[in-house]
Design a protein around this motif. Structure first.
Motif, mmCIF file in Angstrom:
data_model
loop_
_atom_site.group_PDB
_atom_site.id
_atom_site.type_symbol
_atom_site.label_atom_id
_atom_site.label_comp_id
_atom_site.label_asym_id
_atom_site.label_seq_id
_atom_site.Cartn_x
_atom_site.Cartn_y
_atom_site.Cartn_z
ATOM 1 N N ASP A 10 0.829 -1.202 0.000
ATOM 2 C CA ASP A 10 0.000 0.000 0.000
ATOM 3 C C ASP A 10 0.867 1.258 0.000
ATOM 4 O O ASP A 10 0.536 2.253 -0.645
ATOM 5 C CB ASP A 10 -0.940 0.012 1.205
ATOM 6 N N TRP A 11 2.000 1.218 0.731
ATOM 7 C CA TRP A 11 2.893 2.381 0.803
ATOM 8 C C TRP A 11 3.518 2.652 -0.568
ATOM 9 O O TRP A 11 3.530 3.786 -1.040
ATOM 10 C CB TRP A 11 3.951 2.160 1.861
ATOM 11 N N ILE A 12 4.050 1.617 -1.227
ATOM 12 C CA ILE A 12 4.687 1.852 -2.527
ATOM 13 C C ILE A 12 3.646 2.262 -3.569
ATOM 14 O O ILE A 12 3.956 2.978 -4.513
ATOM 15 C CB ILE A 12 5.528 0.636 -2.994
ATOM 16 N N ASP A 13 2.396 1.856 -3.376
ATOM 17 C CA ASP A 13 1.336 2.249 -4.309
ATOM 18 C C ASP A 13 0.953 3.719 -4.186
ATOM 19 O O ASP A 13 0.214 4.232 -5.031
ATOM 20 C CB ASP A 13 0.096 1.376 -4.112
ATOM 21 N N THR A 14 1.458 4.421 -3.145
ATOM 22 C CA THR A 14 1.164 5.856 -3.026
ATOM 23 C C THR A 14 1.983 6.691 -3.996
ATOM 24 O O THR A 14 1.734 7.883 -4.145
ATOM 25 C CB THR A 14 1.438 6.388 -1.598
ATOM 26 N N ILE A 15 2.964 6.065 -4.653
ATOM 27 C CA ILE A 15 3.814 6.803 -5.587
ATOM 28 C C ILE A 15 3.003 7.150 -6.832
ATOM 29 O O ILE A 15 2.407 6.290 -7.468
ATOM 30 C CB ILE A 15 5.061 5.992 -5.964
ATOM 31 N N GLY A 16 2.980 8.442 -7.142
ATOM 32 C CA GLY A 16 2.309 8.927 -8.341
ATOM 33 C C GLY A 16 3.229 9.889 -9.055
ATOM 34 O O GLY A 16 4.415 10.001 -8.731
ATOM 35 N N LEU A 17 2.718 10.625 -9.988
ATOM 36 C CA LEU A 17 3.512 11.585 -10.730
ATOM 37 C C LEU A 17 4.015 12.674 -9.787
ATOM 38 O O LEU A 17 3.260 13.522 -9.332
ATOM 39 C CB LEU A 17 2.676 12.196 -11.861
ATOM 40 N N ASN A 18 5.295 12.617 -9.449
ATOM 41 C CA ASN A 18 5.957 13.576 -8.549
ATOM 42 C C ASN A 18 5.357 13.630 -7.154
ATOM 43 O O ASN A 18 5.518 14.618 -6.453
ATOM 44 C CB ASN A 18 5.977 14.983 -9.154
ATOM 45 N N THR A 19 4.641 12.610 -6.747
ATOM 46 C CA THR A 19 4.103 12.570 -5.386
ATOM 47 C C THR A 19 4.417 11.212 -4.769
ATOM 48 O O THR A 19 4.469 10.195 -5.456
ATOM 49 C CB THR A 19 2.575 12.780 -5.352
#
Length: 136
Positions: free
Chosen positions: A66-75
């Protein structure tokens, strides 16, 4: 039964790992040559840390996903985490605070070291600062 020597604490949840590397702080070194030809070495900017935790217990795997899935475009959801070296009774002998960390790699579950249960292959964290705390 696998032996876990390190504990990663994230958001009040503990994750156990067998091996850790990259718990260091380092700086670039800049060579400055003056007019007389003498070279002076001066410290530059602090390098970012790459902390690798390998062969981890599968308990809590979903929280790391869940933590690594928080990675988005520059976030990304950056967190202050603690890595602790555990002694015999699983109490911290020394700890490191890994500041503003975020996961850059999470290797899926693999079978490890002949154990009957799966383990996390590797979790790689990137951080601008790692601070040791002795006697933690």
């Amino acid at each position: 039964m696998p032996v876990y020597r390190y504990k990663l604490s994230v958001d009040g949840r503990d994750h156990l790992f067998h091996d850790v590397s990259g718990l260091e702080t380092s700086y670039e070194v800049i060579e400055h040559r003056d007019g007389s030809g003498t070279t002076h070495l001066v410290p530059g900017q602090r390098r970012t840390a790459t902390v690798s935790l390998r062969r981890g217990s599968a308990d809590g795997y979903q929280a790391l996903c869940d933590w690594i899935d928080t990675i988005g475009l520059n976030t990304v959801d950056r967190k202050d985490v603690t890595v602790s070296l555990l002694n015999g009774p699983r109490t911290p002998a020394v700890s490191w605070t890994v500041t503003d960390a975020f996961p850059s790699t999470l290797t899926s579950l693999v079978h490890g070291d002949g154990a009957d249960r799966p383990v996390i292959g590797e979790l790689v964290l990137r951080s601008p600062l790692v601070v040791p705390r002795f006697g933690a």
